[in-house]
Design a protein around this motif. Structure first.
Motif, PDB file in Angstrom:
ATOM      1  N   GLU A 163       0.881  -1.297   0.177  1.00  0.00           N
ATOM      2  CA  GLU A 163      -0.037  -0.068  -0.036  1.00  0.00           C
ATOM      3  C   GLU A 163       0.890   1.260  -0.049  1.00  0.00           C
ATOM      4  OE1 GLU A 163      -3.768  -1.733   2.230  1.00  0.00           O
ATOM      5  OE2 GLU A 163      -2.389  -0.862   3.330  1.00  0.00           O
ATOM      6  N   ALA A 164       2.034   1.174   0.775  1.00  0.00           N
ATOM      7  CA  ALA A 164       2.933   2.281   0.688  1.00  0.00           C
ATOM      8  C   ALA A 164       3.411   2.385  -0.766  1.00  0.00           C
ATOM      9  CB  ALA A 164       4.096   2.234   1.846  1.00  0.00           C
ATOM     10  N   ASP A 165       4.005   1.402  -1.313  1.00  0.00           N
ATOM     11  CA  ASP A 165       4.384   1.496  -2.923  1.00  0.00           C
ATOM     12  C   ASP A 165       3.510   2.120  -3.748  1.00  0.00           C
ATOM     13  OD1 ASP A 165       6.883   0.485  -1.891  1.00  0.00           O
ATOM     14  OD2 ASP A 165       6.371  -1.785  -2.459  1.00  0.00           O
ATOM     15  N   ARG A 166       2.124   1.689  -3.447  1.00  0.00           N
ATOM     16  CA  ARG A 166       1.036   2.109  -4.341  1.00  0.00           C
ATOM     17  C   ARG A 166       0.912   3.644  -3.901  1.00  0.00           C
ATOM     18  NH1 ARG A 166      -4.664   0.463  -2.159  1.00  0.00           N
ATOM     19  NH2 ARG A 166      -3.652   1.781  -0.512  1.00  0.00           N
ATOM     20  N   ASP A 167       0.924   3.963  -3.244  1.00  0.00           N
ATOM     21  CA  ASP A 167       1.055   5.761  -2.587  1.00  0.00           C
ATOM     22  C   ASP A 167       2.045   6.499  -3.209  1.00  0.00           C
ATOM     23  OD1 ASP A 167      -1.642   5.089  -1.568  1.00  0.00           O
ATOM     24  OD2 ASP A 167      -0.596   5.221   0.538  1.00  0.00           O
ATOM     25  N   GLU A 168       3.342   5.834  -3.067  1.00  0.00           N
ATOM     26  CA  GLU A 168       4.552   6.598  -3.548  1.00  0.00           C
ATOM     27  C   GLU A 168       4.748   6.242  -4.968  1.00  0.00           C
ATOM     28  OE1 GLU A 168       9.451   6.349  -2.801  1.00  0.00           O
ATOM     29  OE2 GLU A 168       7.865   5.224  -1.466  1.00  0.00           O
ATOM     30  N   LYS A 169       4.735   5.023  -5.506  1.00  0.00           N
ATOM     31  CA  LYS A 169       5.146   4.975  -6.790  1.00  0.00           C
ATOM     32  C   LYS A 169       4.041   5.244  -7.825  1.00  0.00           C
ATOM     33  CE  LYS A 169       8.465   0.924  -5.629  1.00  0.00           C
ATOM     34  NZ  LYS A 169       8.804  -0.451  -5.829  1.00  0.00           N
ATOM     35  N   GLY A 170       2.617   5.125  -7.190  1.00  0.00           N
ATOM     36  CA  GLY A 170       1.679   5.635  -8.411  1.00  0.00           C
ATOM     37  C   GLY A 170       1.333   7.143  -8.465  1.00  0.00           C
ATOM     38  N   LYS A 171       1.987   7.859  -7.665  1.00  0.00           N
ATOM     39  CA  LYS A 171       1.989   9.344  -7.623  1.00  0.00           C
ATOM     40  C   LYS A 171       2.431  10.110  -9.004  1.00  0.00           C
ATOM     41  CE  LYS A 171       3.096  13.618  -5.033  1.00  0.00           C
ATOM     42  NZ  LYS A 171       3.276  14.492  -6.092  1.00  0.00           N
ATOM     43  N   PRO A 172       3.461   9.445  -9.745  1.00  0.00           N
ATOM     44  CA  PRO A 172       3.625  10.085 -11.170  1.00  0.00           C
ATOM     45  C   PRO A 172       2.626   9.988 -11.931  1.00  0.00           C
ATOM     46  CG  PRO A 172       5.518   9.101 -10.289  1.00  0.00           C
ATOM     47  CD  PRO A 172       4.487   8.686  -9.222  1.00  0.00           C
ATOM     48  N   TYR A 173       1.952   8.703 -11.879  1.00  0.00           N
ATOM     49  CA  TYR A 173       0.600   8.429 -12.688  1.00  0.00           C
ATOM     50  C   TYR A 173      -0.502   9.182 -12.498  1.00  0.00           C
ATOM     51  CZ  TYR A 173       3.335   4.012 -13.491  1.00  0.00           C
ATOM     52  OH  TYR A 173       4.431   3.290 -14.089  1.00  0.00           O
ATOM     53  N   ARG A 174      -0.798   9.347 -11.110  1.00  0.00           N
ATOM     54  CA  ARG A 174      -2.001  10.118 -10.676  1.00  0.00           C
ATOM     55  C   ARG A 174      -1.713  11.660 -11.041  1.00  0.00           C
ATOM     56  NH1 ARG A 174      -1.251   6.535  -6.459  1.00  0.00           N
ATOM     57  NH2 ARG A 174      -0.428   8.151  -5.085  1.00  0.00           N
ATOM     58  N   ASP A 175      -0.473  12.111 -10.854  1.00  0.00           N
ATOM     59  CA  ASP A 175      -0.205  13.537 -11.272  1.00  0.00           C
ATOM     60  C   ASP A 175      -0.223  13.905 -12.776  1.00  0.00           C
ATOM     61  OD1 ASP A 175      -0.005  14.031  -8.572  1.00  0.00           O
ATOM     62  OD2 ASP A 175       2.196  13.804  -8.600  1.00  0.00           O
ATOM     63  N   ASP A 176      -0.129  12.913 -13.727  1.00  0.00           N
ATOM     64  CA  ASP A 176      -0.300  13.156 -14.945  1.00  0.00           C
ATOM     65  C   ASP A 176      -1.625  13.274 -15.500  1.00  0.00           C
ATOM     66  OD1 ASP A 176      -0.462  12.689 -17.816  1.00  0.00           O
ATOM     67  OD2 ASP A 176       1.175  11.340 -18.024  1.00  0.00           O
ATOM     68  N   PRO A 177      -2.180  14.608 -15.930  1.00  0.00           N
ATOM     69  CA  PRO A 177      -3.568  14.631 -16.157  1.00  0.00           C
ATOM     70  C   PRO A 177      -3.977  13.842 -17.490  1.00  0.00           C
ATOM     71  CG  PRO A 177      -2.080  16.726 -16.818  1.00  0.00           C
ATOM     72  CD  PRO A 177      -1.419  15.581 -15.974  1.00  0.00           C
ATOM     73  N   LEU A 178      -3.183  13.792 -18.648  1.00  0.00           N
ATOM     74  CA  LEU A 178      -3.693  12.972 -19.470  1.00  0.00           C
ATOM     75  C   LEU A 178      -3.757  11.413 -19.371  1.00  0.00           C
ATOM     76  CD1 LEU A 178      -1.321  14.663 -22.407  1.00  0.00           C
ATOM     77  CD2 LEU A 178      -3.770  15.093 -21.690  1.00  0.00           C
ATOM     78  N   PHE A 179      -2.739  10.924 -18.498  1.00  0.00           N
ATOM     79  CA  PHE A 179      -2.913   9.495 -18.223  1.00  0.00           C
ATOM     80  C   PHE A 179      -4.233   9.239 -17.302  1.00  0.00           C
ATOM     81  CE2 PHE A 179      -2.232   5.845 -15.060  1.00  0.00           C
ATOM     82  CZ  PHE A 179      -1.817   5.030 -16.089  1.00  0.00           C
ATOM     83  N   ILE A 180      -4.145  10.008 -16.218  1.00  0.00           N
ATOM     84  CA  ILE A 180      -5.263   9.846 -15.294  1.00  0.00           C
ATOM     85  C   ILE A 180      -6.610  10.037 -16.160  1.00  0.00           C
ATOM     86  CG2 ILE A 180      -5.651  12.247 -14.239  1.00  0.00           C
ATOM     87  CD1 ILE A 180      -5.132   8.761 -12.375  1.00  0.00           C
ATOM     88  N   TYR A 181      -6.740  11.000 -17.022  1.00  0.00           N
ATOM     89  CA  TYR A 181      -8.124  11.088 -17.951  1.00  0.00           C
ATOM     90  C   TYR A 181      -8.290   9.615 -18.708  1.00  0.00           C
ATOM     91  CZ  TYR A 181     -10.486  11.963 -22.305  1.00  0.00           C
ATOM     92  OH  TYR A 181     -11.410  11.873 -23.303  1.00  0.00           O
ATOM     93  N   LEU A 182      -7.407   9.199 -19.298  1.00  0.00           N
ATOM     94  CA  LEU A 182      -7.609   8.011 -20.041  1.00  0.00           C
ATOM     95  C   LEU A 182      -8.058   6.797 -19.145  1.00  0.00           C
ATOM     96  CD1 LEU A 182      -4.724   8.179 -22.656  1.00  0.00           C
ATOM     97  CD2 LEU A 182      -7.157   8.340 -22.961  1.00  0.00           C
ATOM     98  N   TRP A 183      -7.049   6.618 -17.828  1.00  0.00           N
ATOM     99  CA  TRP A 183      -7.425   5.650 -16.701  1.00  0.00           C
ATOM    100  C   TRP A 183      -8.970   5.846 -16.236  1.00  0.00           C
ATOM    101  CZ3 TRP A 183      -5.059   1.631 -14.710  1.00  0.00           C
ATOM    102  CH2 TRP A 183      -5.732   0.968 -13.549  1.00  0.00           C
ATOM    103  N   ASP A 184      -9.336   6.990 -15.836  1.00  0.00           N
ATOM    104  CA  ASP A 184     -10.652   7.253 -15.550  1.00  0.00           C
ATOM    105  C   ASP A 184     -11.862   6.700 -16.447  1.00  0.00           C
ATOM    106  OD1 ASP A 184      -9.735   7.831 -13.128  1.00  0.00           O
ATOM    107  OD2 ASP A 184      -9.793  10.157 -13.393  1.00  0.00           O
ATOM    108  N   ARG A 185     -11.303   6.958 -17.684  1.00  0.00           N
ATOM    109  CA  ARG A 185     -12.343   6.704 -18.586  1.00  0.00           C
ATOM    110  C   ARG A 185     -12.436   5.261 -19.063  1.00  0.00           C
ATOM    111  NH1 ARG A 185     -14.820  10.462 -21.815  1.00  0.00           N
ATOM    112  NH2 ARG A 185     -14.871   9.007 -23.601  1.00  0.00           N
TER     113      ARG A 185
END
Length: 514
Positions: A163-185
């Motif tokens: 869970e700590a890895d998910r929070d830390e390593k997943g931050k760059p993905y979550r901070d990328d608006p284009l990536f998270i847009y496609l992910w959410d869709r």
């Protein structure tokens, strides 16, 4: 210097009594100040009558005096009703305070019974512990429980790391608006829905950022902790079942050695404490409502009282009254000057009292908030069983300087409660509660069934509610591994008005070696 659980709780209860006492005193001061303002209004009205007698002709004087007298008469009737309501609420508060003090005393006596029965069970467990430890069935169950506890602890450690890895390593993905847009869709999955134009544009974005390569990595970061937590929870359930079987063996051994009457007496005392706690919560909630009512009445919040003051104020604020006062100021006669000075003095006194009321209102609001927070802390204290006679605290300043700092607003309720949790320990030989698992860490070492020196039989924990979920203590991680995370926020669980007031938790520690 350490503090025992019962003494620590007594200090919190004393602080609550002090806060309630100050709330009552401020409410009375507010009532007196409000009463003074009312009297100043009446004095002002009488002075204007006298001024009218000096300056106005008889016909105008009678008309003005009749208007003021009518307003005063109406106001007095309303104020009498207000005074009766105020006295009734003060009496209700006194009765509730007496009830809370009585319940607190009864709880203290029940807690003494718990301590006495715990001592009897400990003496009995010390006597039979060596025999029970040598029983093959018990030794096998103990070994199984230890193994399952270790597995559960290791599973939880892995889960928390993931869970700590998910929070830390997943931050760059979550901070990328284009990536998270496609992910959410849901782009790239069967859940993706879009018309041809949007599909075409989303495809351009996906190619631009390499979404097809990065999506599986992010999906894995999110999926692994979920699967690990499911696994860890299954291991926790297995460990809980093993502990329950061990508890059953220990209970049977205690009963066979003649401890059943003691155990039942202990359970009865614990049930009594739970019932008292429910009564205390209900009484505190009634007191909270009565305190709010008293505060409102003391500040003139009663509609009848407000109308009474408004009636007088309107009568004294009419244009003809203002004209009368202005003309009296312009002339220089001894009688006029005396009356005008007295009117000014009455008005100044009223303004001073209004300023004091504002200050006292702010103080009362702060005290009410602090009292409710301290009630929350007191509830969590009991819920965590920190008032158990075998519970101790390393920091005596928790009931000294730190308590004072909390009451002054220097630290938050959440921070103050966390200090309690971090300082808490169980006395030597006392079992602790497993961190995130909610199971008792019974002091068993993996290589020996009992604490060093044959420290006695580990009596099973008995819950108030007859087997309710066991709560965490503040001292240490689960199963001796330190993996259990402790909450640090102020998410207090004390039930308020409308709830039954029954707390569900693990109950006091009841057994021999503890």
């Amino acid at each position: 210097m350490t503090i025992r659980g019962p003494e620590a709780l007594a200090s919190l209860e004393e602080a609550l009594r002090d806060i309630r006492r100050e709330e009552d005193e401020i409410s009375k001061r507010l009532a007196r100040a409000t009463d003074i303002i009312t009297k100043m209004r009446e004095t002002e009205a009488e002075l204007f009558r006298k001024l009218a007698q000096v300056r106005l002709d008889p016909s105008v004087q009678r008309e003005l005096e009749g208007r003021i007298s009518q307003s005063e008469s109406k106001a007095r009737e309303m104020l009498k009703s207000h005074a009766e309501a105020l006295a009734g609420t003060e009496s209700e508060l006194a009765e509730i305070d007496a009830e809370i003090n009585r319940l607190t005393g009864d709880r203290g006596e029940a807690l003494k019974d718990v301590e006495a029965h715990q001592g009897e069970l400990k003496a009995l467990s010390t006597r039979i512990g060596g025999v029970v430890a040598k029983d093959p069935a018990y030794a096998q169950k103990r070994a199984q429980a230890d193994e399952l506890q270790a597995i559960a602890a290791q599973s939880m450690r892995k889960t928390e790391q993931a869970e700590a890895d998910r929070d830390e390593k997943g931050k760059p993905y979550r901070d990328d608006p284009l990536f998270i847009y496609l992910w959410d869709r849901g782009y790239g999955t069967v859940n993706y829905r879009a018309n041809n134009l949007i599909r075409y544009l989303d495809g351009l974005v996906a190619n631009l950022i390499g979404f097809a390569k990065t999506r599986p990595n992010f999906a894995m970061l999110n999926e692994i902790p979920l699967r690990l937590r499911e696994h860890a929870e299954r291991q926790m359930q297995n460990a809980a079942a093993a502990e329950a079987e061990l508890d059953a063996l220990e209970t049977a051994a205690i009963d066979a050695a003649g401890g059943k009457p003691i155990r039942e007496a202990l359970e009865k005392a614990q049930a009594r404490i739970e019932a008292i706690d429910a009564e205390i919560v209900a009484a505190e909630d009634r007191r909270d409502a009565a305190a709010k009512e008293l505060s409102s009445l003391a500040q003139g919040g009663d509609p009848a009282f407000e109308q009474a003051l408004t009636t007088l104020a309107d009568a004294l604020g009419r244009e003809d009254i203002r004209t009368l006062l202005a003309e009296a100021r312009r002339t220089s006669t001894g009688q006029d000057d005396t009356l005008v000075a007295q009117i000014d003095e009455a008005r100044a006194r009223g303004k001073d009292e209004e300023g004091d009321i504002r200050e006292q209102r702010a103080r009362l609001k702060t005290l009410a908030a602090r009292r409710r927070e301290l009630e929350d802390i007191q509830w969590e204290f009991k819920k965590a069983r920190f008032d158990d006679p075998r519970s101790t605290f390393r920091e005596d300043k928790l009931v000294g300087d730190m308590l004072t700092e909390f009451l002054r607003g220097g630290i938050s309720a959440a921070s103050y409660w966390d200090h309690w949790r971090r300082s808490q320990n169980w006395s030597a030989g006392t079992s602790d509660w497993g961190g995130g698992l909610g199971l008792p860490n019974r002091g068993r070492a993996s290589s020996t069934p009992w604490p060093p020196g044959g420290g006695g039989f580990q009596w099973p924990d008995t819950s108030f509610g007859g087997g309710g979920g066991k709560s965490k203590s503040g001292g240490g991680g689960g199963f001796g591994g330190g993996w259990g995370s402790r909450p640090t926020g102020g998410g207090f669980s004390r039930p308020r008005t409308g709830s039954t007031g029954t707390r569900k938790h693990g109950g006091f520690k009841t057994g021999g070696g503890f």
